[in-house]
Enzyme design. Structure first.
Site, PDB file in Angstrom:
ATOM      1  N   GLU A  43       0.827  -1.200   0.000  1.00 36.41           N
ATOM      2  CA  GLU A  43       0.000   0.000   0.000  1.00 36.41           C
ATOM      3  C   GLU A  43       0.868   1.260   0.000  1.00 36.41           C
ATOM      4  OE1 GLU A  43      -3.624  -0.269   0.954  1.00 36.41           O
ATOM      5  OE2 GLU A  43      -3.453  -2.420   0.683  1.00 36.41           O
ATOM      6  N   ASP A  44       0.434   2.247  -0.740  1.00 38.27           N
ATOM      7  CA  ASP A  44       0.817   3.642  -0.508  1.00 38.27           C
ATOM      8  C   ASP A  44       2.320   3.912  -0.523  1.00 38.27           C
ATOM      9  OD1 ASP A  44      -1.848   3.272   0.131  1.00 38.27           O
ATOM     10  OD2 ASP A  44      -1.838   4.557   1.880  1.00 38.27           O
ATOM     11  N   CYS A  82      -6.536   3.933  -3.478  1.00 40.11           N
ATOM     12  CA  CYS A  82      -6.597   2.481  -3.627  1.00 40.11           C
ATOM     13  C   CYS A  82      -7.783   1.946  -4.419  1.00 40.11           C
ATOM     14  CB  CYS A  82      -6.548   1.814  -2.253  1.00 40.11           C
ATOM     15  SG  CYS A  82      -7.792   2.392  -1.087  1.00 40.11           S
ATOM     16  N   ASP A 243       0.371   0.132  -4.661  1.00 44.75           N
ATOM     17  CA  ASP A 243      -0.948   0.351  -5.268  1.00 44.75           C
ATOM     18  C   ASP A 243      -1.219   1.790  -5.695  1.00 44.75           C
ATOM     19  OD1 ASP A 243      -1.386   1.443  -2.743  1.00 44.75           O
ATOM     20  OD2 ASP A 243      -3.323   0.458  -2.449  1.00 44.75           O
ATOM     21  N   HIS A 244      -0.358   2.719  -5.368  1.00 45.05           N
ATOM     22  CA  HIS A 244      -0.361   4.112  -5.852  1.00 45.05           C
ATOM     23  C   HIS A 244       0.768   4.827  -5.128  1.00 45.05           C
ATOM     24  CE1 HIS A 244      -2.308   5.157  -2.049  1.00 45.05           C
ATOM     25  NE2 HIS A 244      -3.241   4.276  -2.316  1.00 45.05           N
TER      26      HIS A 244
END
Length: 638
Positions: A43-44, A82, A243-244
């Site tokens: 994530e992130d 997300c 995811d980003h």
């Protein structure tokens, strides 16, 4: 003689058939079985790994994976948050094309589309997801063999190829602000982007972000060792990606390179090197432009399945590899309780950003984002006038167009849109962005409530799908709506007469943009458009009526204000109008600020929940409602 010759020819033909058959069977025997595919995701995070040249990062396991695989230097997540990012991956279609671009929205996918694991399963793969889904599209039956915290490729049948995802949560935005935390990375050595103020709190958040990446790297290493110990490393293609962009403010949720660029590592074992592209090499760095919309078609290409025509991405590996693409595309829609509308495009060096709601700053108040210490302190320093011009940009009203040179301005703080030396680049990327909008039939030009109303699924979930609406020129005259949206954001006084005329258009989205355009023009435009806006408040489509009432409430006289408030209050009830209409009305009331103080008692009793609301949306109305009351009450107390 003729008979003997004929027999001889027949015998030769039979021999050739036998040879060809034997050759074919030998060739088939030499072909390796279908590869296993392992995705390690987190994530992130941006490309803040050692293998990307970040000396502050401590990521030995991912660096080793990159040393035998390839890293992609220009990989975009398409969405900077997300749910829409993962929706892009699972469908292979840009979410603005399916009406699923808004954070934690919930729309229907056309029945002839499938999520990529369904296609992999049809090809014989055992597909597992451990464990985050978070799609904005309703999931059909039969997507995963298993999707849970216990999902694992070990549960497949003997000899069955697998596709498995393991998602690591440690790097999520929420973990940056988790306290207490003993820092491992030295905050004094953290590289701060020029848009962040240099304070101990900001340095702590960046150091903790890197600490979390190191922990995640250890988790990724454990999964890779697990694969090796099972004797499957030589049979498995491995992807790693985030995811980003990073969970720090002005990365996550922002459609800049800082919010869209992600690390992407791909390792292809020697056995399957024939599936690699020309830009792939062991320990290599590929300049190829790739994005999340390309992942689904790439998976299918790797297993020998031709991607379906409806997929808008392009395979960058495998038997069905497409030519390299020239541009990357990004988008931002509603972020939690706040509406926004941004589209961006990059050629790898330049990033063009088109703000269709420049009225709002990039740093709109989001309850969840303001839980991070950096965000709160950054805004406090802005309010106190203690920021540099580069640091203040995030909190200021935007321009409709932005252009950044990543080579000379990697933090994207020097807007070149008005630079005379960059007009050719601006025009080129502007056209590319506009062509993309028309090509994918971008539904962002409809208010969110209208997307669902036109699809016939506003409250019941029945009827068509947003995608079918978007591809029907009768239900969605995009060219006309787009032209009005462009006019609305041009900030030219001479556009006012055309906007006034558009308030009477047959399409409610044109009327919506016309009213927003007058709002964005400000007091003079609203004053000269008073009769048209007064009439528009009676529009039978709520979002168009809300936009007109918003303009009059913000910039009209006292009579206009008193006429607009009942309209906004009526539509602010989610019980009567649904969540999406209510969010639009509450957004307007929030922007009115103290001009709405006279109706604070009515605002207090506005319903904030409605039975049957999808659970993904339940918190947004209460958050916005609470913020409005907080601001009005705080001003009264002062």
């Amino acid at each position: 003689m003729n008979i003997l010759r004929a027999n001889r020819i027949a015998a030769i033909g039979f021999s050739l058939l036998v040879v060809n058959a034997l050759h074919g069977s030998t060739a088939r025997a030499q072909q390796p079985p279908q590869p296993n595919i392992l995705w390690l995701t987190c994530e992130d995070i941006g490309p803040h790994l050692g293998c990307y040249g970040d000396a502050y990062a401590d990521t030995p396991n991912l660096d080793r994976l990159a040393a035998k695989g390839t890293i992609y230097l220009h990989a975009w997540s398409n969405a900077p948050v997300c749910a829409p990012a993962r929706t892009t991956i699972i469908s292979g279609v840009y979410p603005p094309s399916t009406g699923s671009q808004h954070m934690r929205s919930f729309t229907q996918m056309p029945p002839d589309m499938k999520m990529y694991p369904q296609l992999l399963r049809e090809a014989g793969y055992y597909c597992t997801n451990n464990a985050k889904e978070d799609y904005n599209l309703a999931k059909p039956e039969g997507v995963w063999d298993e999707s849970s915290r216990k999902a694992h490729w070990e549960h497949r049948q003997k000899g069955q190829p697998f596709f498995a995802i393991f998602n690591f949560l440690k790097t999520h935005e929420s973990q940056i602000r988790r306290r207490p935390h003993t820092l491992v990375h030295d905050p004094a050595k953290a590289r701060l982007p020029v848009y962040h103020p240099d304070t101990p709190e900001v340095r702590h958040d960046w150091a903790q972000y890197y600490d979390n990446i190191t922990t995640m790297d250890t988790q990724a290493g454990q999964r890779l060792r697990e694969l090796e110990e099972a004797g499957l490393a030589d049979d498995t293609i491995v992807f790693f990606y985030g995811d980003h962009g990073s969970g720090m403010p002005r990365s996550k949720r922002c459609a800049y390179d800082s919010g869209l660029r992600v690390p992407l590592i791909v390792y292809i074992p020697e056995k399957y090197r024939h599936l690699a592209s020309k830009d792939y090499s062991a320990g290599g760095k590929s300049p190829r432009l790739v994005a999340f919309v390309d992942l689904a078609p790439t998976l299918l290409s790797l297993i020998g399945v031709e991607p379906p025509e409806y997929m808008q991405g392009h395979a960058f590996l495998g038997n069905h590899e497409a030519p390299p693409q020239s541009y990357l595309y990004g988008f931002r829609g509603r972020m939690d309780e706040r509406y926004d509308f941004v589209r961006s495009v990059s050629d790898g060096r330049y990033v063009y950003v088109r703000n269709y709601l420049p009225y709002f700053p990039a740093g709109q108040y989001l309850t969840y984002m303001f839980a991070t210490p950096t965000t709160r302190l950054w805004k406090e320093l802005f309010d106190q006038g203690q920021l540099t011009p580069e640091q203040a940009l995030f909190w200021q009203r935007r321009l409709a167009e932005e252009l950044y040179d990543l080579t000379n301005d990697p933090d994207e703080v020097h807007n070149l849109a008005q630079s005379t030396d960059h007009q050719d680049i601006l025009r080129r990327l502007r056209k590319v962005q506009r062509d993309w909008v028309l090509d994918i039939r971008d539904l962002g030009f409809l208010p969110e409530a209208e997307i669902h109303r036109r699809a016939g699924q506003c409250r019941t979930g029945e009827g068509g799908t947003p995608y079918s609406v978007g591809h029907d020129p009768q239900r969605y005259p995009l060219e006309r709506i787009l032209a009005t949206a462009e006019l609305a954001t041009c900030s030219k006084p001479e556009a006012v007469p055309a906007l006034q005329e558009a308030l009477a258009d047959d399409d409610s989205a044109v009327r919506f943009w016309a009213a927003l355009g007058l709002l964005m023009q400000g007091e003079t435009a609203v004053a000269t458009s008073r009769p048209q806006l007064r009439a528009a408040m009676a529009d039978d489509v709520p979002t168009a009526a809300i936009a007109a009432a918003w303009a009059l409430g913000k910039y009209g006289n006292d009579d206009d204000l008193q006429a607009s408030l009942p309209v906004l209050l009526r539509y602010a009830s989610c019980e009567d109008n649904g969540v999406y209409v209510a969010l639009h009305a509450l957004t307007a009331l929030d922007d009115l600020d103290q001009r709405a103080a006279s109706v604070i008692d009515q605002i207090k009793v506005i319903p904030t929940t409605v039975q049957g609301t999808n659970g993904r949306l339940k918190s947004y109305i209460p958050r916005l409602h609470e913020k409005i009351l907080h601001d009005l009450t705080s001003a009264t107390d002062k």
